[in-house]
Scaffold this motif. Sequence first.
Motif, mmCIF file in Angstrom:
data_model
loop_
_atom_site.group_PDB
_atom_site.id
_atom_site.type_symbol
_atom_site.label_atom_id
_atom_site.label_comp_id
_atom_site.label_asym_id
_atom_site.label_seq_id
_atom_site.Cartn_x
_atom_site.Cartn_y
_atom_site.Cartn_z
ATOM 1 N N LYS A 73 0.864 -1.170 0.034
ATOM 2 C CA LYS A 73 -0.023 -0.010 0.178
ATOM 3 C C LYS A 73 1.050 1.216 -0.185
ATOM 4 C CE LYS A 73 -3.885 -1.864 2.266
ATOM 5 N NZ LYS A 73 -4.887 -2.076 3.576
ATOM 6 N N GLN A 74 2.065 1.280 0.636
ATOM 7 C CA GLN A 74 2.909 2.506 0.762
ATOM 8 C C GLN A 74 3.440 2.775 -0.481
ATOM 9 O OE1 GLN A 74 3.010 4.510 2.983
ATOM 10 N NE2 GLN A 74 2.333 3.848 4.755
ATOM 11 N N VAL A 75 3.867 1.532 -1.187
ATOM 12 C CA VAL A 75 4.581 1.503 -2.495
ATOM 13 C C VAL A 75 3.622 2.445 -3.699
ATOM 14 C CG1 VAL A 75 5.712 0.420 -4.454
ATOM 15 C CG2 VAL A 75 6.100 -0.276 -2.139
ATOM 16 N N PHE A 76 2.301 1.852 -3.470
ATOM 17 C CA PHE A 76 1.405 2.244 -4.488
ATOM 18 C C PHE A 76 0.676 3.470 -4.097
ATOM 19 C CE2 PHE A 76 1.991 -1.936 -5.894
ATOM 20 C CZ PHE A 76 2.086 -1.705 -7.546
ATOM 21 N N GLN A 77 0.833 4.056 -2.846
ATOM 22 C CA GLN A 77 0.277 5.317 -2.546
ATOM 23 C C GLN A 77 0.331 6.429 -3.214
ATOM 24 O OE1 GLN A 77 1.550 6.559 1.748
ATOM 25 N NE2 GLN A 77 -0.252 7.193 2.070
ATOM 26 N N ASP A 78 1.591 6.508 -3.836
ATOM 27 C CA ASP A 78 1.680 7.813 -4.540
ATOM 28 C C ASP A 78 1.348 7.363 -5.987
ATOM 29 O OD1 ASP A 78 2.314 10.246 -5.688
ATOM 30 O OD2 ASP A 78 4.496 9.928 -5.151
ATOM 31 N N GLY A 79 0.542 8.250 -6.619
ATOM 32 C CA GLY A 79 -0.151 8.085 -7.974
ATOM 33 C C GLY A 79 1.047 8.030 -9.096
ATOM 34 N N ALA A 80 2.423 8.453 -8.729
ATOM 35 C CA ALA A 80 3.502 8.466 -9.900
ATOM 36 C C ALA A 80 3.986 7.027 -9.931
ATOM 37 C CB ALA A 80 4.601 9.215 -9.156
ATOM 38 N N ILE A 81 3.622 6.048 -8.976
ATOM 39 C CA ILE A 81 3.956 4.903 -9.391
ATOM 40 C C ILE A 81 3.383 4.161 -10.501
ATOM 41 C CG2 ILE A 81 2.759 3.648 -7.633
ATOM 42 C CD1 ILE A 81 6.283 2.921 -7.985
ATOM 43 N N THR A 82 2.073 4.257 -10.642
ATOM 44 C CA THR A 82 1.125 3.945 -11.414
ATOM 45 C C THR A 82 1.443 4.517 -12.855
ATOM 46 O OG1 THR A 82 -0.768 3.788 -9.895
ATOM 47 C CG2 THR A 82 -1.200 3.571 -11.967
ATOM 48 N N LYS A 83 1.642 5.583 -12.897
ATOM 49 C CA LYS A 83 2.262 6.539 -14.231
ATOM 50 C C LYS A 83 3.712 5.692 -14.490
ATOM 51 C CE LYS A 83 3.569 10.805 -16.319
ATOM 52 N NZ LYS A 83 3.619 12.052 -16.113
ATOM 53 N N ALA A 84 4.612 5.546 -13.622
ATOM 54 C CA ALA A 84 5.900 4.911 -13.918
ATOM 55 C C ALA A 84 5.714 3.413 -14.557
ATOM 56 C CB ALA A 84 6.657 5.016 -12.795
ATOM 57 N N TYR A 85 4.710 2.899 -14.165
ATOM 58 C CA TYR A 85 4.356 1.290 -14.451
ATOM 59 C C TYR A 85 3.902 1.452 -16.003
ATOM 60 C CZ TYR A 85 4.720 -2.269 -11.117
ATOM 61 O OH TYR A 85 5.275 -3.475 -10.370
ATOM 62 N N LEU A 86 3.308 2.420 -16.365
ATOM 63 C CA LEU A 86 2.615 2.418 -17.717
ATOM 64 C C LEU A 86 3.827 2.867 -18.685
ATOM 65 C CD1 LEU A 86 -0.744 4.518 -17.075
ATOM 66 C CD2 LEU A 86 -0.459 2.150 -17.606
ATOM 67 N N ILE A 87 4.774 3.702 -18.183
ATOM 68 C CA ILE A 87 5.963 4.046 -18.820
ATOM 69 C C ILE A 87 6.868 2.776 -19.034
ATOM 70 C CG2 ILE A 87 7.934 5.304 -18.905
ATOM 71 C CD1 ILE A 87 6.583 7.815 -17.446
ATOM 72 N N THR A 88 6.997 2.002 -18.028
ATOM 73 C CA THR A 88 7.835 0.904 -18.180
ATOM 74 C C THR A 88 7.358 -0.054 -19.295
ATOM 75 O OG1 THR A 88 8.600 1.245 -15.722
ATOM 76 C CG2 THR A 88 8.751 -1.208 -16.637
ATOM 77 N N ILE A 89 5.988 -0.432 -18.996
ATOM 78 C CA ILE A 89 5.430 -1.198 -19.920
ATOM 79 C C ILE A 89 5.326 -0.759 -21.380
ATOM 80 C CG2 ILE A 89 3.142 -2.187 -20.521
ATOM 81 C CD1 ILE A 89 2.109 -2.198 -17.491
ATOM 82 N N ALA A 90 5.203 0.550 -21.440
ATOM 83 C CA ALA A 90 5.108 1.170 -22.878
ATOM 84 C C ALA A 90 6.927 1.039 -23.413
ATOM 85 C CB ALA A 90 4.956 2.751 -22.836
ATOM 86 N N ARG A 91 7.998 1.190 -22.626
ATOM 87 C CA ARG A 91 8.952 1.198 -23.082
ATOM 88 C C ARG A 91 9.474 -0.160 -23.348
ATOM 89 N NH1 ARG A 91 14.200 1.926 -19.014
ATOM 90 N NH2 ARG A 91 15.060 0.897 -20.922
ATOM 91 N N THR A 92 8.784 -1.096 -22.279
ATOM 92 C CA THR A 92 9.276 -2.607 -22.566
ATOM 93 C C THR A 92 8.662 -3.321 -23.977
ATOM 94 O OG1 THR A 92 9.379 -2.866 -20.309
ATOM 95 C CG2 THR A 92 8.904 -5.046 -21.764
ATOM 96 N N VAL A 93 7.146 -2.989 -24.383
ATOM 97 C CA VAL A 93 6.696 -3.300 -25.475
ATOM 98 C C VAL A 93 7.349 -2.685 -26.773
ATOM 99 C CG1 VAL A 93 4.367 -3.476 -26.625
ATOM 100 C CG2 VAL A 93 4.545 -3.985 -24.022
ATOM 101 N N ILE A 94 7.195 -1.261 -26.636
ATOM 102 C CA ILE A 94 7.900 -0.637 -27.894
ATOM 103 C C ILE A 94 9.147 -0.959 -28.264
ATOM 104 C CG2 ILE A 94 8.129 1.576 -28.986
ATOM 105 C CD1 ILE A 94 5.825 2.647 -27.287
ATOM 106 N N GLY A 95 10.111 -0.884 -27.080
ATOM 107 C CA GLY A 95 11.473 -1.098 -27.236
ATOM 108 C C GLY A 95 11.782 -2.598 -27.633
ATOM 109 N N THR A 96 11.128 -3.698 -27.328
ATOM 110 C CA THR A 96 11.282 -4.793 -27.559
ATOM 111 C C THR A 96 10.974 -5.240 -29.002
ATOM 112 O OG1 THR A 96 10.828 -5.704 -25.376
ATOM 113 C CG2 THR A 96 10.880 -7.353 -26.960
ATOM 114 N N ALA A 97 9.721 -4.763 -29.337
ATOM 115 C CA ALA A 97 9.271 -4.906 -30.908
ATOM 116 C C ALA A 97 10.139 -4.044 -31.570
ATOM 117 C CB ALA A 97 7.759 -4.351 -30.985
#
Length: 306
Positions: A73-97
Amino acid sequence: MKAKRTVNGRSKIKSGRSDQIIQVLIYCVVIGLCLVIILPCLNIAALSFNDGKDAAKGGIYFWPRIFTLDNYKQVFQDGAITKAYLITIARTVIGTAASLMVTSFAAYALKEKGLPGRKLLTILITFTMLFSGGMIPTYIQYNKLGLVDHFGVYVVPGLVSVTYLLMMRTFFESIPESLEESAKLDGCGYFGIFTRIVLPLSKPVIAVVGLYTAVNHWNDWFSGAFYMRSSRLWPVQTVLQQMLTRAMANKEITSVAQAIAQNTNSVTSDSLKMAAVVITTVPILCVYPFVQKYFTKGAMIGAVKE
């Protein structure tokens, strides 16, 4: 001498006692290595789900003593972590492809014996494995290319890995030339041969290179920390790394650290680290089952010369 026995009409060689002992030793070594890998992971998971103050007393091994979700809960308390996850997923998918596309094109070109300057190009490409410009020249180059503080810094520099390029080229060379020749007789050009013959037969190497590339993108925190001037495009690894650094070094920066300082929360910096490790590890582990059937064959590329 080893005795022969017949099973279902087939002749088999009966293993001697020494062979059985060696086989038992191999099983013991493999089991021991698995335990060395699995047990620390179970310990990390147990600590991440355990009350932080209670875990500080010790004695937590493979099962939480006081179960809690406060660390997550503490890790996800800040909304920035959710945005960071989206960035990580985007870079992983786009970068790998993008990396698979560029690397496979380059590997197929280098495989062709009729390519002008093929040997020279291979030498120049291999030369880059031995030397690099260093951190400061790399930063200056990225800055001049407009990649600093831009999402492209996650994708463009990693488009081609020389190691993966050579792996793909080696695998492409193992495909019988007769298949390509028959396709040329049917009117296929290079692009048609590549998409209709080479790629369908290259699933093992594509799966392995894709997995390695995805893991590299997912685990990378360095690019976000050094090439992003602001935190708006930080990947989740960089966010968690900064969070843990602040929680341990400056108790006034994060809400997690404030709670620890005021002794009003069951979260500690150690339990927070364990939760962060689980959060960053589990998603990429879910990819392995989908490529496992290709992994053994693809990972042995170049080990056996047919």
